[in-house]
Design a protein around this motif. Structure first.
Motif, PDB file in Angstrom:
ATOM      1  N   LEU A   8    -152.760  36.243  92.525  1.00  0.00           N
ATOM      2  CA  LEU A   8    -151.504  36.218  91.777  1.00  0.00           C
ATOM      3  C   LEU A   8    -151.124  34.792  91.398  1.00  0.00           C
ATOM      4  CD1 LEU A   8    -149.118  37.862  90.677  1.00  0.00           C
ATOM      5  CD2 LEU A   8    -148.016  37.610  92.917  1.00  0.00           C
ATOM      6  N   ALA A  23    -146.508  37.171  86.639  1.00  0.00           N
ATOM      7  CA  ALA A  23    -146.976  36.411  87.802  1.00  0.00           C
ATOM      8  C   ALA A  23    -145.880  35.502  88.346  1.00  0.00           C
ATOM      9  CB  ALA A  23    -148.207  35.591  87.423  1.00  0.00           C
ATOM     10  N   ASN A  26    -143.007  37.476  90.064  1.00  0.00           N
ATOM     11  CA  ASN A  26    -143.366  38.038  91.363  1.00  0.00           C
ATOM     12  C   ASN A  26    -143.625  36.971  92.422  1.00  0.00           C
ATOM     13  OD1 ASN A  26    -143.707  41.156  91.261  1.00  0.00           O
ATOM     14  ND2 ASN A  26    -144.599  40.451  89.332  1.00  0.00           N
TER      15      ASN A  26
END
Length: 359
Positions: A8, A23, A26
């Motif tokens: 990620l 990305a 999160n």
């Protein structure tokens, strides 16, 4: 084999903006929970994040939030603060009138200012937006953002309160203290007189940063006559008002107090933050370093205000600060030589904000 989290982190440099957005969004929680994941491959993720503060505003928002949080790590903070190009981008973006992430940039700059390398900001120059009405000095631009930009007056999406923390940390340095005390050519105003009015502002951040800045600048003893001069910087009322409540004093004492402290409204309240009160009292103690300062404070009845503060503020540090100041104000001056007492016995070292900013 990389973990899902490592994968990620790798997506923050993806060429597809939608993937970068997902990305970065999160990853925000991990900037506080798992900061080590951003330090892999010799800080490669940090290098990518630095580039993305110029990305789409929403991506930049997530990136700046992460950088604010990650700058609590000494290694990352050092990398950010010493990257001259990156600091330049931060300063260029923060002055933009339409910059949607100006407050996050101010928070990040507040953390960067804890590094000594940021004192070089005094020498930096860049073109100022016409709407800011400043000159090409970065320090003057930040000062004008702070003063003119409060409450969204310059940029509807920013209040620039965290610049107060920038000023507080930068004022640890002699060169920056000198800046605060020097009339600027472009507007003929001494910077310290621009920020003194915020000691009673509604913003806790703004009040705290300004209080610390004033205290730090007060270490310049040679400037104390200007601080105390009603026609000069006139600092005393702006330091006394935040520590003054709605108490009633003897008529004789009231009439000798500074005009700004006479006949205060019944709903007048002290600063609710005891740390701010302590800082202001320590500033007053610094201003007693000279005989002139002590005599003035006695003449304008500072003692009764400190007495009431000592009684009414339930904080041991505040009470100790009050007691130190009272010892100076009440002592007998007879037989005292010209050499003044050292500062080390009266106040703490120059202020540094206790914690780095986190979002």
């Amino acid at each position: 084999m990389p973990t899902e989290l490592e994968e990620l982190v790798g997506f923050i440099a993806h060429p597809n903006p939608q993937i970068r957005l997902a990305a970065t969004e999160n990853l925000v929680p991990y900037s506080t929970a798992e900061p080590a994941i951003f330090k892999t491959e010799e800080l490669k993720p940090i290098k990518n994040l630095k580039l993305l503060i110029r990305d789409h505003p929403k991506i930049a928002e997530h990136v700046l939030t992460m950088l604010v949080n990650l700058s609590g790590d000494p290694e990352i903070l050092d990398d950010l603060a010493k990257d001259d190009k990156f600091v330049g981008v931060v300063l260029d973006h923060i002055v933009g009138q339409q910059e949607p992430n100006a407050n996050l940039l101010a928070m990040l700059l507040a953390n960067l200012a804890k590094q000594d390398s940021l004192k070089s900001i005094l020498e930096r120059k860049q073109s100022a937006p016409e709407a800011l009405s400043s000159d090409d000095s970065i320090m003057n631009q930040l000062m004008d953002l702070f003063v003119k930009g409060q409450d969204g007056a310059y940029n509807k999406k920013a209040d620039y309160d965290y610049l107060a923390y920038v000023f507080a940390d930068l004022s640890k340095h002699d060169s920056i203290r000198s800046y605060f005390l020097t009339e600027q050519k472009y507007d003929q105003v001494i910077p310290l007189t621009k920020i003194r009015v915020f000691t009673e502002h509604k913003s806790d951040v703004r009040r705290k940063g300004v209080a610390s800045t004033i205290k730090n600048v007060a270490f310049d003893i040679d400037s104390h006559p200007a601080f105390l001069d009603e026609d000069g910087i006139n600092l005393l009322p702006y330091v006394l008002l935040p520590i003054t409540g709605n108490e009633e004093y003897d008529v004789e004492d009231t009439m000798e107090m500074l005009p700004d402290l006479q006949l205060l409204s019944p709903d007048k309240k002290r600063d609710p933050d005891s740390k701010n009160i302590q800082t202001h009292i320590e500033t007053l103690t610094l201003l007693t370093t000279t005989r002139e300062g002590r005599d003035l404070m006695r003449r304008v009845k500072v003692y009764p205000i400190i007495r009431e503060t000592h009684i009414r503020v339930d904080d041991e540090d505040v009470r100790e600060a009050c007691e130190r100041l009272v010892q100076v104000l009440m002592r007998d001056e007879e037989g005292e030589g010209k050499e003044e007492d050292g500062l080390s016995n009266r106040v703490q070292e120059i202020d540094e904000d206790d914690e780095l900013v986190e979002v």
